[in-house]
Scaffold this active site. Structure first.
Site, PDB file in Angstrom:
ATOM      1  N   ASN A  10      41.213  15.778  15.683  1.00  0.00           N
ATOM      2  CA  ASN A  10      41.757  16.286  14.420  1.00  0.00           C
ATOM      3  C   ASN A  10      43.128  15.632  14.249  1.00  0.00           C
ATOM      4  O   ASN A  10      44.090  16.049  14.873  1.00  0.00           O
ATOM      5  CB  ASN A  10      41.882  17.816  14.496  1.00  0.00           C
ATOM      6  CG  ASN A  10      42.587  18.391  13.275  1.00  0.00           C
ATOM      7  OD1 ASN A  10      42.763  17.693  12.276  1.00  0.00           O
ATOM      8  ND2 ASN A  10      42.983  19.656  13.360  1.00  0.00           N
ATOM      9  N   TRP A  11      43.155  14.611  13.404  1.00  0.00           N
ATOM     10  CA  TRP A  11      44.407  13.854  13.241  1.00  0.00           C
ATOM     11  C   TRP A  11      45.407  14.581  12.351  1.00  0.00           C
ATOM     12  O   TRP A  11      46.532  14.119  12.193  1.00  0.00           O
ATOM     13  CB  TRP A  11      44.107  12.458  12.677  1.00  0.00           C
ATOM     14  CG  TRP A  11      43.445  11.538  13.663  1.00  0.00           C
ATOM     15  CD1 TRP A  11      43.262  11.755  15.000  1.00  0.00           C
ATOM     16  CD2 TRP A  11      42.900  10.231  13.393  1.00  0.00           C
ATOM     17  NE1 TRP A  11      42.631  10.673  15.571  1.00  0.00           N
ATOM     18  CE2 TRP A  11      42.405   9.722  14.610  1.00  0.00           C
ATOM     19  CE3 TRP A  11      42.784   9.453  12.239  1.00  0.00           C
ATOM     20  CZ2 TRP A  11      41.795   8.468  14.707  1.00  0.00           C
ATOM     21  CZ3 TRP A  11      42.181   8.208  12.324  1.00  0.00           C
ATOM     22  CH2 TRP A  11      41.694   7.715  13.549  1.00  0.00           C
ATOM     23  N   LYS A  12      44.957  15.652  11.696  1.00  0.00           N
ATOM     24  CA  LYS A  12      45.834  16.392  10.775  1.00  0.00           C
ATOM     25  C   LYS A  12      46.423  15.404   9.762  1.00  0.00           C
ATOM     26  O   LYS A  12      45.723  14.487   9.351  1.00  0.00           O
ATOM     27  CB  LYS A  12      46.899  17.154  11.560  1.00  0.00           C
ATOM     28  CG  LYS A  12      46.271  18.007  12.671  1.00  0.00           C
ATOM     29  CD  LYS A  12      47.195  18.966  13.319  1.00  0.00           C
ATOM     30  CE  LYS A  12      46.437  19.710  14.405  1.00  0.00           C
ATOM     31  NZ  LYS A  12      47.211  20.777  15.014  1.00  0.00           N
ATOM     32  N   HIS A  96      40.632  25.896   9.977  1.00  0.00           N
ATOM     33  CA  HIS A  96      41.660  25.591  10.983  1.00  0.00           C
ATOM     34  C   HIS A  96      42.834  26.563  10.797  1.00  0.00           C
ATOM     35  O   HIS A  96      43.156  26.948   9.671  1.00  0.00           O
ATOM     36  CB  HIS A  96      42.128  24.137  10.821  1.00  0.00           C
ATOM     37  CG  HIS A  96      43.011  23.720  11.938  1.00  0.00           C
ATOM     38  ND1 HIS A  96      44.357  24.025  11.948  1.00  0.00           N
ATOM     39  CD2 HIS A  96      42.753  23.090  13.104  1.00  0.00           C
ATOM     40  CE1 HIS A  96      44.882  23.574  13.083  1.00  0.00           C
ATOM     41  NE2 HIS A  96      43.922  23.006  13.803  1.00  0.00           N
ATOM     42  N   GLU A  98      45.867  26.158  10.700  1.00  0.00           N
ATOM     43  CA  GLU A  98      46.915  25.716   9.770  1.00  0.00           C
ATOM     44  C   GLU A  98      46.491  25.967   8.324  1.00  0.00           C
ATOM     45  O   GLU A  98      47.333  26.238   7.470  1.00  0.00           O
ATOM     46  CB  GLU A  98      47.247  24.235  10.025  1.00  0.00           C
ATOM     47  CG  GLU A  98      48.053  24.080  11.308  1.00  0.00           C
ATOM     48  CD  GLU A  98      47.803  22.795  12.081  1.00  0.00           C
ATOM     49  OE1 GLU A  98      47.282  21.822  11.507  1.00  0.00           O
ATOM     50  OE2 GLU A  98      48.133  22.780  13.290  1.00  0.00           O
ATOM     51  N   GLU A 168      40.344  28.308  19.026  1.00  0.00           N
ATOM     52  CA  GLU A 168      41.687  27.731  19.102  1.00  0.00           C
ATOM     53  C   GLU A 168      42.711  28.862  19.048  1.00  0.00           C
ATOM     54  O   GLU A 168      43.082  29.317  17.950  1.00  0.00           O
ATOM     55  CB  GLU A 168      41.926  26.777  17.922  1.00  0.00           C
ATOM     56  CG  GLU A 168      40.993  25.596  17.895  1.00  0.00           C
ATOM     57  CD  GLU A 168      41.644  24.392  17.215  1.00  0.00           C
ATOM     58  OE1 GLU A 168      41.755  23.356  17.857  1.00  0.00           O
ATOM     59  OE2 GLU A 168      42.048  24.520  16.048  1.00  0.00           O
ATOM     60  N   GLY A 174      49.489  22.909  19.397  1.00  0.00           N
ATOM     61  CA  GLY A 174      50.697  22.094  19.250  1.00  0.00           C
ATOM     62  C   GLY A 174      51.893  22.605  20.042  1.00  0.00           C
ATOM     63  O   GLY A 174      53.016  22.172  19.832  1.00  0.00           O
ATOM     64  N   SER A 214      46.380  22.295  22.536  1.00  0.00           N
ATOM     65  CA  SER A 214      47.100  21.528  23.560  1.00  0.00           C
ATOM     66  C   SER A 214      46.178  20.944  24.638  1.00  0.00           C
ATOM     67  O   SER A 214      46.526  20.940  25.821  1.00  0.00           O
ATOM     68  CB  SER A 214      48.219  22.372  24.180  1.00  0.00           C
ATOM     69  OG  SER A 214      49.155  22.741  23.191  1.00  0.00           O
ATOM     70  N   GLY A 235      44.113  17.848  18.863  1.00  0.00           N
ATOM     71  CA  GLY A 235      45.089  17.465  17.842  1.00  0.00           C
ATOM     72  C   GLY A 235      45.992  16.364  18.369  1.00  0.00           C
ATOM     73  O   GLY A 235      45.615  15.191  18.410  1.00  0.00           O
ATOM     74  N   GLY A 236      47.170  16.745  18.832  1.00  0.00           N
ATOM     75  CA  GLY A 236      48.196  15.786  19.255  1.00  0.00           C
ATOM     76  C   GLY A 236      47.685  14.670  20.154  1.00  0.00           C
ATOM     77  O   GLY A 236      47.983  13.485  19.923  1.00  0.00           O
TER      78      GLY A 236
HETATM   79  P1  PGA Z   1      46.733  20.376  19.452  1.00  0.00           P
HETATM   80  O1  PGA Z   1      45.967  20.776  18.100  1.00  0.00           O
HETATM   81  O2  PGA Z   1      45.746  19.690  20.341  1.00  0.00           O
HETATM   82  O3  PGA Z   1      47.848  19.461  18.997  1.00  0.00           O
HETATM   83  O4  PGA Z   1      47.263  21.643  20.041  1.00  0.00           O
HETATM   84  C1  PGA Z   1      44.652  21.252  18.160  1.00  0.00           C
HETATM   85  C2  PGA Z   1      44.203  21.603  16.770  1.00  0.00           C
HETATM   86  O5  PGA Z   1      45.032  22.024  15.962  1.00  0.00           O
HETATM   87  O6  PGA Z   1      43.017  21.487  16.439  1.00  0.00           O
END
Ligand code: PGA
Length: 252
Positions: A10-12, A96, A98, A168, A174, A214, A235-236
Site C-alpha cells: 500500500n503505497w498510500k 483503510h 486512514e 491493521e 506507521g 509496521s 505501507g512504509g
Molecule cells: P505501515 O502501514 O506498514 O506503514 O504501518 C500499513 C498500512 O497502513 O496499510
C-alpha cells in the site's frame, strides 16, 4: 486448508510515474517464490503506468487503494470500480484506517463499497482494526465484531469466501509499534471464528486474513508463521523495492 500467502504493498500517497516504473524494474529483476501472490496498490494516477510496466498476464497484480460505491454518476473526484478494471486492477483496498479517520468512512458506508467491488468482480481487501484507546479499554473484539457485522451486511457466504481481510491495529500503522505475532494471531483467530459463526466453518477457512501495521523484513517472518496470518499489507516498508522483496521472500 492451505491458503496461498498474499503480500500487498500500500503505497498510500507515494510513488508517481517515474518511481513506479523504477520500482517495477527493480522488483522484476528478482525471482519471486512460487507460492506467493503479490499485489501493488499505487495511487490512482500511477495505476495505468503500473499495469503497463507489469505487462499482460503478470504474476504481480495491480490493486487500488479505494473506490466509489456507485458505478458512475455525479461524484466529483471519485473513481469507479469499472475504471479500475479498465486499468487491469484485480484488487481494491476498502476501509483503510486512514480513510476511516481522515475521510470519516464508517462501516455502513464501507459496506456499500464492498458490495460494489464484489459485484464488479474486484477482490476487496477489507481493513479492520482497533484504536489504541479501544485496545486499552478492552474493546478490541467488540470493535472488530462491529466492523465485520456492519461492513459485511447483506453479503453472501461465497462472496465472503473470496474476500481478503486485513487486520491493521491502528496503533501499529506507521508507528513502528508492530503487534506481537501472538497478539495478531489472537485477533486473526477471532476474525476467522466470527466468520465461522456467521457464515459457516467452510467459508471461514477460505479468505486470506493479512496483518498490517509496521511490517518490516525483520518481523514479517514471525507474523506470517502464525496459523491464521496469511500475508501482510505493507505501507512504509513497501516503498523500497529491496525491502518489499525481503518481505515477500519470507514466504519461501
Ligand atoms: P505501515 O502501514 O506498514 O506503514 O504501518 C500499513 C498500512 O497502513 O496499510
Amino acid at each position: 486448508m492451505t491458503r496461498t500467502p498474499l503480500i500487498v504493498a500500500n503505497w498510500k500517497m507515494n510513488h508517481g510515474l517515474d518511481e513506479t516504473i523504477k520500482f517495477v524494474a527493480e522488483i522484476s529483476r528478482s525471482t519471486l517464490p512460487d507460492k506467493v501472490e503479490v499485489v501493488l496498490c499505487p495511487p490512482y494516477t500511477s495505476l495505468h503506468t503500473l499495469s503497463v510496466a507489469l505487462g499482460e498476464g503478470a504474476t504481480i497484480k495491480a490493486g487500488a487503494q479505494n473506490c466509489h460505491f456507485e458505478i458512475k454518476g455525479a461524484y466529483t473526484g471519485e473513481v469507479s470500480v469499472e475504471f479500475l478494471k479498465e486499468l487491469s486492477c484485480e484488487y481494491v483496498i476498502i476501509g483503510h484506517s486512514e480513510r476511516r479517520q481522515y475521510f470519516k468512512e464508517d462501516n455502513k458506508f464501507l459496506n456499500k463499497k464492498l458490495h460494489c467491488a464484489i459485484e464488479a468482480k474486484l477482490i476487496p481487501i477489507y481493513c479492520i482494526g482497533e484504536l489504541e484507546s479501544e485496545r486499552e479499554s478492552g474493546d478490541t473484539f467488540n470493535v472488530i465484531a462491529r466492523q465485520m457485522q456492519e461492513g459485511l451486511a447483506g453479503l453472501a457466504k461465497d462472496q465472503i469466501g473470496e474476500m481478503v481481510f486485513a487486520y491493521e491495529p491502528v496503533w501499529a500503522i506507521g508507528t513502528g509499534k508492530t503487534a506481537t505475532p501472538e497478539i495478531a494471531q489472537e485477533v486473526h483467530a477471532f476474525i476467522r471464528k466470527w466468520i465461522a459463526t456467521n457464515f459457516g466453518t467452510l467459508y471461514a477457512e477460505l479468505p486470506r486474513i493479512l496483518y498490517g501495521g509496521s511490517v518490516t523484513p525483520d518481523n514479517a517472518g514471525a507474523l506470517i508463521a502464525q496459523r491464521d496470518i496469511d500475508g501482510a499489507l505493507v505501507g512504509g516498508a513497501s516503498l523500497s523495492a529491496s525491502n518489499f522483496l525481503k518481505i515477500i521472500s519470507v514466504c519461501r
